[in-house]
Design a protein around this motif. Structure first.
Motif, mmCIF file in Angstrom:
data_model
loop_
_atom_site.group_PDB
_atom_site.id
_atom_site.type_symbol
_atom_site.label_atom_id
_atom_site.label_comp_id
_atom_site.label_asym_id
_atom_site.label_seq_id
_atom_site.Cartn_x
_atom_site.Cartn_y
_atom_site.Cartn_z
ATOM 1 N N VAL A 1 0.860 -1.180 0.000
ATOM 2 C CA VAL A 1 0.000 0.000 0.000
ATOM 3 C C VAL A 1 0.903 1.237 0.000
ATOM 4 O O VAL A 1 1.333 1.719 1.040
ATOM 5 C CB VAL A 1 -0.934 -0.011 1.222
ATOM 6 N N THR B 1 -0.952 -0.273 -5.350
ATOM 7 C CA THR B 1 -2.183 -0.986 -5.003
ATOM 8 C C THR B 1 -3.389 -0.205 -5.488
ATOM 9 O O THR B 1 -3.395 1.023 -5.466
ATOM 10 C CB THR B 1 -2.290 -1.222 -3.491
ATOM 11 N N SER C 1 -6.333 -0.734 -4.047
ATOM 12 C CA SER C 1 -7.295 -0.661 -2.940
ATOM 13 C C SER C 1 -7.340 0.717 -2.305
ATOM 14 O O SER C 1 -8.368 1.100 -1.742
ATOM 15 C CB SER C 1 -6.964 -1.718 -1.885
ATOM 16 N N VAL C 2 -6.235 1.484 -2.377
ATOM 17 C CA VAL C 2 -6.260 2.847 -1.850
ATOM 18 C C VAL C 2 -7.088 3.745 -2.751
ATOM 19 O O VAL C 2 -7.902 4.546 -2.288
ATOM 20 C CB VAL C 2 -4.826 3.392 -1.708
ATOM 21 N N THR D 1 -9.370 0.324 0.965
ATOM 22 C CA THR D 1 -8.540 0.381 2.165
ATOM 23 C C THR D 1 -9.227 1.209 3.241
ATOM 24 O O THR D 1 -9.359 0.780 4.386
ATOM 25 C CB THR D 1 -7.171 0.990 1.838
ATOM 26 N N ARG D 2 -9.668 2.409 2.886
ATOM 27 C CA ARG D 2 -10.480 3.234 3.790
ATOM 28 C C ARG D 2 -11.490 3.963 2.925
ATOM 29 O O ARG D 2 -11.159 4.475 1.868
ATOM 30 C CB ARG D 2 -9.629 4.259 4.540
ATOM 31 N N THR E 1 -14.459 -1.809 8.104
ATOM 32 C CA THR E 1 -13.694 -2.803 7.382
ATOM 33 C C THR E 1 -14.092 -4.191 7.854
ATOM 34 O O THR E 1 -14.743 -4.352 8.876
ATOM 35 C CB THR E 1 -12.196 -2.594 7.633
ATOM 36 N N GLN F 1 -6.141 -7.075 3.583
ATOM 37 C CA GLN F 1 -7.175 -6.097 3.901
ATOM 38 C C GLN F 1 -7.489 -6.069 5.394
ATOM 39 O O GLN F 1 -8.141 -5.163 5.877
ATOM 40 C CB GLN F 1 -8.457 -6.411 3.115
#
Length: 839
Positions: A285, A298, A300-301, A306-307, A681, A708
């Motif tokens: 990340v 990544t 996912s950010v 991620t958040r 999450t 995650q």
């Protein structure tokens, strides 16, 4: 962001140093006698796309380096680690190669001294891509879209090719890459030509870079789709795996807007002919600046996995915009040595905050919550500027997540004092004076042209600690008098030196503001008639206020946050006690921003444990009860999207504070409303559900990948006491990759050792396969002992070890002895519990 990754890169390099064999003689100096003037580098990544994507891959290299020797020398030293040099020559005369692994260097030695002057060095070598260390490594989790990306910042270019891998050595680089013809090759400059070969590969030759240090070289190659745009006439391209083009388009919008903003704000046009942003679907990340290329490791950010909510949007903006800001401070001008990294972090963080405010003002939810700012709330005083970058301890420190945010804070504090116009003017002078050069921190402060700036830099960046301020307001002869005193932050006697800092202050009386620079241990300021409202502002943290007798430091939630974070820091340093920390946390909780209360609650939880069974325990619980009531009430009211990001923190706090009235009801309320807008999450939902014994919701929360959940350590911490059964944890195990999988099995197996042992036995081969053969036996031993899967007999485990061909008899006996010791200890404890023989 970059700080964490830089620390990781340095830590990995130091680990390699620790394991490397010692040379019998010291390495030659990598000093200033030999200077690189140009690189011509060819790297062959191979033709096979059917090879295992996530493993290491051989890379063949051929490079020519033009060097200048100021004095004759018997050897030329270069940085290299894990590289096999097959041939080396200087001006076509063969050279002997001597390796110094502990120094990450090689020496090229001639039979006679090498004369001073210009020379051409040629090296033919072989190396490998990396799987768990900085360098050129695979960062794709999509087998259909393999991608090799470079992670060189932190002195890792030396893992791919021999080079002068230090910031002060800038030289143009001409790069050729041989890779499968179906892949795209991406580097700092646009391709000059692409030539397809009969064996299914293509040779991409890139235009020569301007002079750059080797850590800024970028090489990405893989299967990518792309979207294109432009900003200020500069082509901007975003590369992503096929299927991720909607995400790429969103990133393109941020990239073009950021590039345009920074060009205008720096007053210097973007210095390269193009900008590329490369997104991979990997697990690191982070994002990284290459000059002309931004690597984001990544998805996912960027897509909010991620958040989510406001904090997720801040992350997504920062991961794109910050490395673009680094194209000027960090690319056009680089630091002279690693100790000058402030030029990269301090200045670009200030620019980042300006860009976010200008381009995405909706993200300014809390003025003190712009990524780099809230990191600084955990700063521990350290020597901020390091002069000896050869010292491993110094490298760790300059890469630490504690030091770099301090640089950002000190920069922003000076900017608040001199004003944005003065900062921008100094930036422009510095970038113009040192274009395509490596420069020091001191050179930047000289660009302001005033002695105050130079003394400010020396005090804050070379000092051993930080100041705290004691401010008071009094009415003397009908005039408002402000007295400010400063002392070192660190309370340890050994650190107390007669030190003063230039501290920028602004004093506001009835809306009129004046700026002062506190340069003495104490100072007084007369501000007019008594009875007026006086506001004292020392910029951003640091510095820290211990007392503020009669002086307003502002109003509203933002200032309560400042009070909480400063109180937390003063508590950590021993300047204030628990009562002050409890008061600050209780005052801030109604804001709903539980994220910033987390560290305070950790301290309160630890204090409660330390006071257990003592006369002070009851008094402490009475003191903390109001905080518990505020928490319980805060989580039961409607929350904004920003506050929802901290919902998981809320229930943690409710558990830590104790069994006060309303805690259980609040936890149940949170769980009931998880599907009504909360953005928890997966691990947060799972642990909350486990706390109130709601196994079905635990099961629904589990199918996210291990990363995650925060990695193996989070799995170990969160699941040991939460999961009702091993079978329920199977989705977590199935989502683990590589060596993580065995660790996850061992962590979760501790909760249900019998079912865990059955799983370990049944999947033994696939769990051990990702590990090097020399580690398999001991990793199995650790999993059994730590599980604890010793619920089986030692003889049963002996039969399991016999199935592992890499376990020799000696290693197997030692591992089984450890298991036997754990087994006997467990039997001993069971006999104690049942009143049996306790011999």
């Amino acid at each position: 962001m970059h700080v964490v990754r830089l620390a990781w890169c340095v830590a990995a390099s130091l680990a390699l140093l620790a394991l490397a064999p010692k040379s019998s003689e010291p390495p030659p100096s990598l000093g200033t006698n030999v200077i690189p003037r140009a690189y011509d580098l060819t790297l062959n990544l191979g033709a096979s796309t059917s090879a295992r994507t996530f493993g290491a891959r051989d890379v063949e290299g051929d490079e020519t380096i033009v060097v200048t020797l100021h004095r004759p020398s018997r050897a030329i030293a270069l940085n290299a680690i894990g590289i096999a040099i097959e041939r080396a020559s200087i001006d076509d005369v063969p050279l002997a190669v001597q390796s110094y692994p502990a120094a990450q260097q090689v020496a090229l030695r001639g039979s006679a001294p090498i004369r001073a002057g210009r020379h051409v060095v040629r090296i033919v070598f072989r190396t490998r891509t990396r799987t768990d260390e900085p360098g050129l490594w695979s960062n794709s989790t999509d087998a259909k879209a393999p991608a090799f990306v470079s992670l060189f910042e932190g002195a890792a270019a030396r893992t791919l090719f021999p080079s002068f891998d230090e910031p002060q050595f800038r030289a143009p680089i001409r790069l050729r890459v041989v890779a499968p013809a179906t892949w795209r090759a991406i580097s700092n400059m646009p391709p000059a030509s692409v030539r397809t070969l009969p064996d299914g590969t293509a040779v991409t030759t890139f235009r020569t870079t301007p002079p750059i240090p080797t850590y800024l070289l970028t090489l990405d190659a893989g299967v990518f789709s792309r979207v294109r745009g432009s900003a200020d006439g500069v082509p901007v391209t975003v590369y992503a795996r096929p299927g991720a083009l909607p995400l790429a388009r969103r990133v393109l919008a941020t990239a073009t807007a950021s590039l345009d903003f920074f060009a205008r704000d720096y007053g210097v046009r973007y210095p390269l002919p193009k900008l590329d942003v490369v997104i991979t679907s990997g697990i690191l990340v982070d994002s990284e600046q290459g000059y002309g290329v931004v690597n984001i490791f990544t998805e996912s950010v960027l897509d909010g996995k991620t958040r989510s909510g406001i904090l997720g949007e801040q992350d997504a903006f920062t991961y794109v915009a910050q490395p673009i800001a680094l194209q000027w401070f960090g690319g056009l001008v680089t630091q002279r040595n690693w100790g000058d990294s402030w030029l990269v972090y301090g200045l670009t963080d200030w620019e980042m905050a300006r860009a976010q405010h200008a381009l995405r003002p909706a993200l300014d939810v809390l003025p003190d919550d712009r990524g780099w700012r809230f990191q600084a709330a955990r700063v521990v005083p350290l020597r901020a500027h390091v002069v000896d970058d050869r010292d491993p301890a110094a490298l760790r420190m300059i890469a630490s997540s504690e030091t770099a945010p301090l640089w950002s804070q000190v920069t922003a504090m000076w900017a608040a004092f001199v004003g944005d116009d003065a900062m921008r003017a100094a930036n422009r002078r510095f970038l113009s004076n040192h274009r395509n050069e490596a420069a020091s921190v001191a050179a930047y402060w000289h660009a302001f042209g005033v002695p105050q700036a130079v003394s400010y830099e020396r005090a804050w960046f070379d000092g051993r600690t930080l100041p705290i301020l004691d401010a008071s307001l009094a009415c003397v002869e009908h005039r408002s008098i402000v007295r400010v005193a400063q002392q070192p932050f660190d309370v340890h006697a050994s650190e107390r030196a007669p030190t003063t800092w230039p501290v920028p202050l602004t004093l506001t009386v009835n809306g009129r503001t004046r700026a002062e620079l506190l340069t003495t241990p104490t100072a007084t300021y007369a501000l007019g008639a008594c009875g007026q409202r006086v506001v004292l502002n020392a910029g951003l943290r640091p510095p820290y206020f211990t007392r503020d007798h009669g002086i307003a430091l502002g109003a509203g939630a933002t200032d309560r946050l400042r009070e909480l974070e400063d109180t937390q820091l003063l508590y950590d340093a021993g300047n204030v006690g628990l009562p002050a920390l409890i008061r600050a946390a209780t005052a801030y909780v109604p804001s709903g921003d539980f994220f910033h209360v987390r560290a305070s609650l950790w301290d309160l939880r630890d204090a409660a444990a330390a006071l257990r069974d003592s006369a002070d325990q009851e008094r402490f619980e009475r003191a903390v009860a109001p905080l518990g009531r505020e928490l319980a009430e805060a989580v039961r009211r409607p929350m904004s999207p920003f506050e929802q990001n901290s919902a998981e923190a809320a229930y943690e706090f409710l558990s830590w504070v104790g069994d006060h009235p309303g805690a259980d009801r609040a936890r149940s309320w949170l769980l009931a409303h998880l599907d009504g807008g909360f953005t928890m999450t997966g691990w947060g939902r799972a642990e909350l559900a486990a706390q109130i014994a709601n196994a079905p919701d635990v099961a629904r929360a589990l199918p996210l990948p291990v990363q995650q959940y925060g990695g193996v350590e989070s799995i170990r911490r969160l699941y040991l006491g939460s999961l009702p059964s091993f079978a329920l944890a199977r989705p977590v195990i199935d989502s683990a990759r590589g060596a993580d999988r065995l660790e996850v099995v061992a962590s979760i197996g501790a909760r249900d050792p019998r079912d865990g042992a059955v799983y370990l036995d049944a999947h033994l081969g696939e769990l051990l396969a990702p590990l090097p053969p020399t580690q398999q036996c001991w990793a199995l031993r650790d999993a059994i002992v730590d599980g604890p899967f010793a619920a089986r007999s030692v003889s049963a485990w002996s039969r399991v070890f016999a199935r592992v061909p890499t376990c020799d008899a000696r290693t197997r006996r030692a591992a089984l002895a450890d298991i036997a010791a754990k087994w006997m200890l467990r039997e001993h404890l069971e006999r104690q519990l049942h009143g049996a023989d306790t011999r």
